[in-house]
Write a protein that holds these residues in place. Structure first.
Motif, mmCIF file in Angstrom:
data_model
loop_
_atom_site.group_PDB
_atom_site.id
_atom_site.type_symbol
_atom_site.label_atom_id
_atom_site.label_comp_id
_atom_site.label_asym_id
_atom_site.label_seq_id
_atom_site.Cartn_x
_atom_site.Cartn_y
_atom_site.Cartn_z
ATOM 1 N N SER A 66 0.888 -1.101 -0.051
ATOM 2 C CA SER A 66 0.084 -0.058 -0.294
ATOM 3 C C SER A 66 0.677 1.291 0.063
ATOM 4 O O SER A 66 0.642 2.428 -0.515
ATOM 5 N N ASN A 72 11.967 5.708 -3.284
ATOM 6 C CA ASN A 72 11.640 4.649 -4.065
ATOM 7 C C ASN A 72 11.655 5.083 -5.673
ATOM 8 O O ASN A 72 10.801 5.399 -6.134
ATOM 9 N N TYR A 201 5.505 -5.956 8.888
ATOM 10 C CA TYR A 201 5.813 -7.313 8.302
ATOM 11 C C TYR A 201 5.280 -8.490 9.437
ATOM 12 O O TYR A 201 5.656 -9.790 8.911
ATOM 13 N N VAL A 214 14.280 -1.182 6.510
ATOM 14 C CA VAL A 214 13.254 -0.908 5.319
ATOM 15 C C VAL A 214 11.874 -0.988 5.987
ATOM 16 O O VAL A 214 11.172 0.315 5.745
ATOM 17 N N TYR A 414 4.945 -12.076 3.009
ATOM 18 C CA TYR A 414 6.433 -11.914 2.778
ATOM 19 C C TYR A 414 7.130 -13.122 3.381
ATOM 20 O O TYR A 414 6.538 -13.843 4.109
ATOM 21 N N GLU A 446 9.489 -1.645 -4.339
ATOM 22 C CA GLU A 446 10.843 -1.175 -4.694
ATOM 23 C C GLU A 446 11.765 -2.474 -4.809
ATOM 24 O O GLU A 446 12.752 -2.298 -5.998
ATOM 25 N N MET A 447 11.821 -3.081 -3.981
ATOM 26 C CA MET A 447 12.747 -4.391 -3.944
ATOM 27 C C MET A 447 12.361 -5.223 -5.307
ATOM 28 O O MET A 447 13.378 -5.611 -5.861
HETATM 29 C C1 LIG Z 1 12.773 -0.448 -0.443
HETATM 30 C C2 LIG Z 1 12.923 0.689 0.554
HETATM 31 C C3 LIG Z 1 14.015 1.320 0.392
HETATM 32 C C4 LIG Z 1 12.131 1.384 1.122
HETATM 33 C C5 LIG Z 1 10.532 0.855 1.280
HETATM 34 C C6 LIG Z 1 10.028 1.369 2.558
HETATM 35 C C7 LIG Z 1 8.649 0.740 2.524
HETATM 36 C C8 LIG Z 1 7.621 1.611 1.845
HETATM 37 C C9 LIG Z 1 8.225 -0.137 3.541
HETATM 38 C C10 LIG Z 1 7.078 -0.793 3.755
HETATM 39 C C11 LIG Z 1 6.854 -1.966 3.790
HETATM 40 C C12 LIG Z 1 5.849 -3.019 4.188
HETATM 41 C C13 LIG Z 1 5.995 -4.608 3.803
HETATM 42 C C14 LIG Z 1 4.501 -2.478 4.371
HETATM 43 C C15 LIG Z 1 3.444 -3.497 4.897
HETATM 44 S S1 LIG Z 1 1.985 -2.747 5.668
HETATM 45 C C16 LIG Z 1 1.908 -1.008 5.178
HETATM 46 C C17 LIG Z 1 0.876 -0.353 5.745
HETATM 47 N N1 LIG Z 1 0.969 -0.071 7.284
HETATM 48 C C18 LIG Z 1 -0.764 -0.938 5.343
HETATM 49 O O1 LIG Z 1 -1.363 -0.480 6.128
HETATM 50 O O2 LIG Z 1 -0.752 -1.515 4.374
#
Ligand SMILES: CC(C)=CCC/C(C)=C/CC/C(C)=C/CSC[C@H](N)C(=O)O
Ligand SMILES: Cc1cc2nc3c(=O)[nH]c(=O)nc-3n(C[C@H](O)[C@H](O)[C@H](O)COP(=O)(O)OP(=O)(O)OC[C@H]3O[C@@H](n4cnc5c(N)ncnc54)[C@H](O)[C@@H]3O)c2cc1C
Length: 483
Positions: A66, A72, A201, A214, A414, A446-447
């Motif tokens: 999301s 990124n 995560y 990250v 993940y 982005e990864m």
């Molecule tokens: C790859 C780099 C350098 C940065 C990415 C940073 C980023 C956007 C991390 C988020 C990763 C992630 C798995 C979030 C999951 S939940 C997000 C949110 N809280 C939601 O409600 O869906």
């Protein structure tokens, strides 16, 4: 690196999976191999993969990936190139709940938050910001290396080129170990860091230090998403790549020998892809194959036939995360509020406590027609709840005073991180590449895009034997003098 004219372009390229990894791979392959090479993208489900929306009462909400970080750069570039738009992001108030009470709560006064943070955690928040920024800064070298067309043949080599031994170290230890070594307090790690790991995560501070960083970056300010849904990036990239979408599940890949190459030379090796579509089992042969889906049985489930040596299975599991959307009135007294009329939070993070059945919950806006956040107590809101298991009706009733609808999405979301984790190879066979191994460093849109560009460059350089563009050392120094 100028031998390409000596070799024919590939006859046909296959990409398996039309998530952000597969669609960006098709886009980068097109850039490298030119307009004439046919590219087929196989998708057994819906284009977008883990970028998906769910519908609740006529509005669509992000159910998978999301938020996108302001740094990124591949995602930023795609959105610009595809003419997509980004709505204004909205602020909110966050609280950290320990199962009994809130150990930290934001207020609408910025200065008051600052004093509270300082009081609770000293300089840890500021130092954390700098710690994450330093890692992000190193990570960003990838954009320069990729802009100069350099590729890496393993995830370890790629990350080593960006952050040297320090990156490999943090990949092999937990975020707790990395941060303790860097002098952060246990209280700060147990509360703030744990809460962020759980919301992003679904796991605690045992995840590796790199994905931990990250994840912390995923709590930065300036995060954004795509108007209409992040999955629009995937449909846009697929269109821009002029690849052919084949709806079907790839079930096996086998190496086959064709007697004569187009150049009239000797036998050539091809990959035969067998897939299940609405018209039954079908086959097609390719010079190059990119696999852009997690190679685990619960996901891609592809069998590799007759490879010698055999292509081994990557059995490390993915982590289940359940996302539940509920339109209702939150029950503030469940969270220990004596006077629920004082409840103003829009995001509830949690820390480890066996009696907690959710990882986090927060109010969300639809991907189109976003409205400003209203007081969550005054009107029913759509809440997005992350939990390790599907919520029971009784649990939803505990969280809400009343609700009118809900919808659930269960993800193999993940990797389940347990450092030191082994990285699956990028090169599975001489012209067959795997993108999703990078998720074992960190899983994020982005990864996948970084891995897609790397795999496209690697496939190109290996096809044309530009070995001087692969796994080059000291790129940092070399590119400094090239500028
Ligand atoms: C790859 C780099 C350098 C940065 C990415 C940073 C980023 C956007 C991390 C988020 C990763 C992630 C798995 C979030 C999951 S939940 C997000 C949110 N809280 C939601 O409600 O869906
Ligand atoms: C709940 C959740 C929240 C997340 N939040 C964020 C976030 O806020 N920010 C962020 O950056 N990242 C986030 N992520 C992570 C991000 O969504 C993923 O890292 C990214 O989308 C992975 O993309 P991918 O293309 O590599 O894989 P996928 O999106 O999984 O794509 C693989 C595709 O391959 C298809 N496929 C699989 N097997 C086959 C087969 N045999 N034949 C044909 N097709 C096949 C699948 O159907 C799928 O469409 C989140 C993930 C989840 C689940």
């Amino acid at each position: 690196s100028g031998t390409q004219e000596l070799r024919y372009p590939p006859n046909r390229i296959a990409v398996i999976g039309a998530g952000i990894g597969g669609t960006s791979a098709a886009y980068f392959l097109r850039q490298k191999f030119g307009k004439d090479v046919p590219i087929d993208v196989y998708e057994r489900g819906v284009v977008g993969g883990r970028l998906a929306t769910v519908n609740l009462e006529g509005e669509d909400y992000e159910a998978g990936g999301s938020v996108i970080h302001p740094l990124n750069l591949h995602m930023k570039h795609f959105v610009k190139e595809l003419g997509l738009s980004v709505p204004k992001s909205q602020g909110g108030l966050m609280g950290i709940y320990n199962g009994d009470e809130f150990v930290f709560e934001e207020s609408s006064w910025y200065i008051w938050n600052f004093i509270k943070l300082l009081w609770h955690y000293g300089l840890n928040p500021l130092r954390m910001y700098m710690w994450v920024e330093e890692i992000l800064d190193k990570f960003m070298s990838i954009y320069r290396y990729q802009a100069h067309d350099y590729a890496f043949s393993s995830t370890e080599d790629l990350l080593h080129a960006l952050g040297g031994a320090e990156f490999l170290q943090i990949l092999n230890e937990t975020i707790e170990e990395s941060m303790l070594k860097s002098g952060f307090s246990q209280k700060f790690i147990n509360e703030i860091v744990t809460a962020v790991m759980r919301v992003n995560y679904g796991q605690g501070i045992t995840i590796n230090g790199f994905v931990g960083a990250v994840s912390l970056a995923g709590a930065d300010s300036g995060l954004w998403s795509v108007e209409g849904g992040n999955k629009l990036v995937c449909t846009g990239l697929l269109y821009a790549s002029k690849a052919q979408l084949i709806s079907g599940a790839v079930i096996s890949i086998e190496e086959k020998t064709r007697e004569k190459g187009r150049s009239g030379g000797g036998a050539v090796k091809l990959y035969e892809v067998t897939y299940n579509s609405t018209s039954g089992l079908q086959r097609d042969a390719y010079d190059i194959v990119l696999i852009a889906a997690p190679l685990v049985r619960k996901n891609a489930n592809i069998t590799f036939l007759n490879f010698s040596p055999p292509i081994s299975e990557f059995s490390n599991p993915y982590h289940q995360t359940v996302v539940t959307f509920v339109h209702g009135h939150i029950n503030a007294s469940f969270f220990g509020y004596k006077d629920p009329s004082h409840f103003q939070l829009t995001d509830i993070f949690t820390i480890e406590n066996p009696k907690l059945f959710i990882n986090s919950m927060g109010t969300v806006s639809p991907v189109k027609n976003r409205k400003t956040v209203l007081n969550p107590l005054l009107s029913p809101r759509v809440w997005k709840i992350f939990s390790p298991q599907p919520l029971t009706k009784e649990q939803i009733k505990l969280l809400f005073l009343s609700y009118d609808s809900n919808t659930v999405k269960i993800w193999q979301a993940y990797p389940h991180y347990s450092p030191p984790d082994k990285f699956p190879p990028i090169i599975l066979h001489s012209r067959m590449y795997y993108l999703n191994g990078i998720e074992w460093a960190a899983s994020a849109m982005e990864m996948s895009a970084v891995s897609a560009k790397n795999a496209a460059l690697l496939a190109y350089h290996r096809w044309y034997e530009n070995m001087d563009m692969i796994d080059q050392e000291d790129l940092h120094e070399r590119l400094k003098t090239e500028l």
